[in-house]
Design a protein around this motif. Structure first.
Motif, PDB file in Angstrom:
ATOM      1  N   ARG A 449       0.757  -1.118   0.117  1.00  0.00           N
ATOM      2  CA  ARG A 449      -0.045  -0.247   0.053  1.00  0.00           C
ATOM      3  C   ARG A 449       0.586   1.163  -0.060  1.00  0.00           C
ATOM      4  O   ARG A 449       0.291   2.337  -0.690  1.00  0.00           O
ATOM      5  CB  ARG A 449      -0.795  -0.078   1.205  1.00  0.00           C
ATOM      6  N   ASP A 450       1.893   1.190   0.710  1.00  0.00           N
ATOM      7  CA  ASP A 450       2.821   2.476   0.809  1.00  0.00           C
ATOM      8  C   ASP A 450       3.314   2.920  -0.578  1.00  0.00           C
ATOM      9  O   ASP A 450       3.610   4.020  -0.803  1.00  0.00           O
ATOM     10  CB  ASP A 450       3.980   2.223   1.921  1.00  0.00           C
ATOM     11  N   ILE A 453       0.735   4.618  -2.468  1.00  0.00           N
ATOM     12  CA  ILE A 453       0.568   6.214  -2.025  1.00  0.00           C
ATOM     13  C   ILE A 453       1.915   7.018  -2.629  1.00  0.00           C
ATOM     14  O   ILE A 453       1.515   8.148  -3.287  1.00  0.00           O
ATOM     15  CB  ILE A 453       0.285   6.271  -0.436  1.00  0.00           C
ATOM     16  N   TRP A 468      -9.265   6.958  -5.783  1.00  0.00           N
ATOM     17  CA  TRP A 468      -9.285   5.771  -5.252  1.00  0.00           C
ATOM     18  C   TRP A 468     -10.547   5.194  -4.578  1.00  0.00           C
ATOM     19  O   TRP A 468     -11.368   5.874  -3.904  1.00  0.00           O
ATOM     20  CB  TRP A 468      -8.464   6.196  -3.685  1.00  0.00           C
ATOM     21  N   LEU A 491      -4.980   9.282   3.584  1.00  0.00           N
ATOM     22  CA  LEU A 491      -4.361   9.943   2.311  1.00  0.00           C
ATOM     23  C   LEU A 491      -4.056  11.355   2.555  1.00  0.00           C
ATOM     24  O   LEU A 491      -3.250  11.792   2.183  1.00  0.00           O
ATOM     25  CB  LEU A 491      -5.247   9.715   1.266  1.00  0.00           C
ATOM     26  N   GLU A 494      -0.973  11.495   4.864  1.00  0.00           N
ATOM     27  CA  GLU A 494       0.259  10.940   4.293  1.00  0.00           C
ATOM     28  C   GLU A 494       0.699  11.769   2.767  1.00  0.00           C
ATOM     29  O   GLU A 494       1.652  12.138   2.475  1.00  0.00           O
ATOM     30  CB  GLU A 494       0.252   9.656   3.668  1.00  0.00           C
TER      31      GLU A 494
END
Length: 673
Positions: A449-450, A453, A468, A491, A494
């Protein structure tokens, strides 16, 4: 045989199974069969398959360790076997009383006590000898056992007229057996028939039943098609000036496929009977402009047009797009949805009733009894498979018999179109507008997942935008899915200095519209959304789509979502995030969407995975479902049924009606609206 004379409780259970008349019992065919035609000596009985044994009960006792169970020992001249029951009534213990001779049907396996049967079927041995035919096992419901059902079916077979509805000139060339022997055989096949022919439904008797069913469906839909042509509809001649003005104002030209389809619609609107055309085209093929040009033809001739979509967000997209196209041409477009305030709704309803609004766009709110039209000439239904037959009929009744144009971005495989849509005229836009870029699809585990992003941040830096998609908006402990609200928060934290928006189905319409408008203007770079954006949303600058928990979504939904990107000139990517471990069905779905971009191929494989009724949206549409035939495996039979239906309706109406009356009594004029 009179089902009305049966006890109420029994009638209720039969009704649950759809058994409303004696002939329904004739067509209630077995799911499988048990072979009670051959007795095995206990010593020689094979393992791993169901067998019939007969013996005398030597002992029977209830044991309580390690758990309560009934254990009996049954012997014949060749050996002994144990019978073990974990759940039992006192009456079963009486069946297994010491000294009784019983018949056991079940699978033998090795156990702690030697060879044993666990929960076999137990019957008292009788003087009548063995069954001559296999024992049918029928679909049933609680409170209706196999013996009761089999007895009723035997009565129905005895009392119903099983004479053929089809003449030898139809059956001979197809090499099909007669109806009576086919149905009798399927209810009581002899043991010499290979089991695979029965389970795979390839025996000639099965072929006959499947052909009859497909023929009834074809006759029903073609009769509906003919009945529609008997109704009158306004003749809407193509003047072409309004359409020419609209086309001149657009920054693009029609593709060849759009032009071809528009000609078909223009021709239909100029006929004195109602058009009922299904316009299908893959995601992004340009169905909306074709519908708008059809609306031009109706409006220019003084008629009103209603366009309806299944969700507010899609209906609103249509409203915004059509308003932008029609307002400069002096055409009033009115918005009608359930979320409108009382005053706005009253004004919209007045505009429709007085005819001051040539074009009304909305959701199912258009169906409400309070909504009337001064002169409705054309009804356009988007994503038509999401509306039930009653809703589409209600819309038709708003204006007597308006022309209907139904649109679907779910491509329909040929066999499905021949079957469930045989009463519709089908147009296909089989070409994407120029400038569309191919979409690359990647399958990525949620554990990475990271990385995703980081990729989003890079895309935004390039000036692109991102979707998303989350499948749920509320926490579900059972599924433990990340919610759209939590994802939006994560989100936002981040992705510093990047505007992240949120859209979901529970938001007020004005809020959703505000966020969508900001995304369209690129004031919001990342849009977190539930599947409300599945259809209709058009943001050419969006080039990355992340779909979370993709393994939980259907193929057509994934294909629709993926189609939200790749709408501009930029290279586009769709990332399908999945959570491990994956089940076999989820793996199959993700493999199909990864390997294919052609909507028709995806739809074909979706039909294999899900079945035709789900894909076509016909479970609630009123179209007769197929119980016996399989559209993929029986495509040849479907083609034959289509040809025979045409011949019978043209040359032998009495045979056609007799066949319909057998298979669809009282529904032979079933209309698909």
């Amino acid at each position: 045989m009179d089902l009305a004379a049966l006890p109420e409780a029994l009638k209720t259970r039969l009704t649950k199974l759809g058994l409303l008349r004696p002939f329904d019992l004739v067509l209630h065919l077995p799911l499988r069969y048990e072979d009670e035609t051959h007795l095995y000596p206990m010593r020689d009985a094979p393992m791993g398959q169901s067998v019939l044994l007969e013996g005398t009960v030597e002992s029977c006792e209830v044991q309580y360790k390690p758990r309560k169970q009934l254990i009996a020992r049954v012997s014949d001249a060749s050996g002994t076997i144990s019978v073990r029951l974990l759940n039992f009534y006192p009456s079963v213990a009486k069946q297994l009383a010491v000294g009784k001779t019983v018949r056991l049907y079940g699978e033998i396996r090795r156990g702690f006590l030697g060879d044993e049967m666990v929960h076999p079927k137990i019957r008292a041995a009788n003087e009548q000898g063995l069954n001559e035919a296999l024992t049918p096992i029928y679909p049933t419901t609680a409170g209706l056992n196999q013996l009761q059902l089999a007895k009723l079916i035997r009565l129905a077979l005895k009392h119903c007229n099983l004479a053929d509805t089809l003449p030898e000139r139809v059956l001979g060339p197809l090499d099909l057996p007669d109806f009576s022997s086919s149905v009798q055989l399927l209810h009581a096949p002899t043991p010499d028939i290979p089991n695979i022919l029965l389970t795979e439904r390839t025996h000639p008797a099965w072929q006959r039943l499947k052909f009859d069913e497909l023929l009834a469906q074809q006759l029903s839909l073609r009769t509906a098609h003919a009945a529609r042509r008997e109704r009158t509809a306004p003749v809407i001649a193509p003047k072409g000036e309004l359409a020419a003005s609209l086309l001149a104002s657009l920054p693009f030209a029609l593709t060849g496929a759009q032009g071809k389809v528009l000609k078909e619609i223009t021709h239909d609107l100029n006929q004195p009977h109602p058009m009922q055309r299904l316009l299908q085209g893959d995601v992004g093929s340009g169905k909306t402009i074709v519908a708008a040009l059809a609306a031009c033809q109706a409006i220019e001739s003084g008629y009103q047009v209603a366009l309806m979509a299944p969700t507010e967000i899609l209906a609103e997209q249509h409203f915004n797009k059509l308003s932008a196209w029609f307002a400069p041409l002096g055409i009033k477009v009115v918005w009608l949805a359930g979320s409108l305030g009382a005053k706005a709704k009253r004004l919209a309803i007045e505009d429709a009733a007085l005819g001051t609004a040539p074009l009304v766009v909305g959701t199912h709110a258009i169906f409400q009894a309070s909504v009337t039209f001064a002169k409705l000439g054309l009804a356009i239904v988007d994503e038509q498979h999401r509306f039930g037959v009653a809703q589409r009929l209600a819309l038709r009744e708003k204006g007597g018999s308006p022309h209907q144009l139904m649109m679907s971005a779910t491509p329909i495989p040929r066999t499905l179109a021949m079957s469930y849509y045989a009463d519709l005229d089908v147009s296909v836009i089989d070409e994407l507008p120029p400038g569309r870029t191919p979409i690359v699809t990647k399958l990525i585990s949620d554990a990475r997942r990271d990385e995703i992003i980081q990729r989003i941040a890079a895309k935004v830096e390039e000036g692109r935008q991102v979707y998303w998609v989350c499948p749920l908006i509320e926490e579900s402990e059972a599924l433990q899915l990340q919610t759209a609200v939590d994802t939006h928060q994560q989100l936002s934290e981040e992705l510093e200095d990047i505007a992240v928006g949120l859209v979901h189905g529970r938001m007020k319409t004005a809020e959703k519209a505000e966020v969508m408008a900001a995304f369209l203007r690129n004031e919001v770079q990342v849009l977190v959304a539930t599947t409300v954006i599945e259809v209709g949303v058009d943001v050419p600058n969006a080039s990355l789509m992340v779909i979370e928990h993709a393994e939980r979504m259907g193929l057509s939904q994934l294909h629709q979502l993926r189609g939200r990107v790749g709408r501009g000139a930029h290279a586009s990517l769709c990332v399908l995030l999945y959570t491990t471990p994956l089940g076999e069905l989820a793996k199959a779905r993700l493999r199909v969407i990864y390997e294919n971009t052609d909507g028709f191929e995806i739809a074909r494989q979706d039909m294999e995975i899900r079945g035709p009724g789900e894909l076509a949206g016909v479970r609630q549409s009123g179209v007769p479902m197929l119980r016996f035939a399989d559209l993929e495996k029986d495509a040849d039979l479907l083609e034959e049924a289509r040809l025979v239906a045409e011949d019978l309706l043209a040359n032998d109406a009495a045979t056609a009606l007799a066949h319909l009356d057998r298979w669809l009594p009282g529904r032979e004029m079933l209309l698909k609206v």
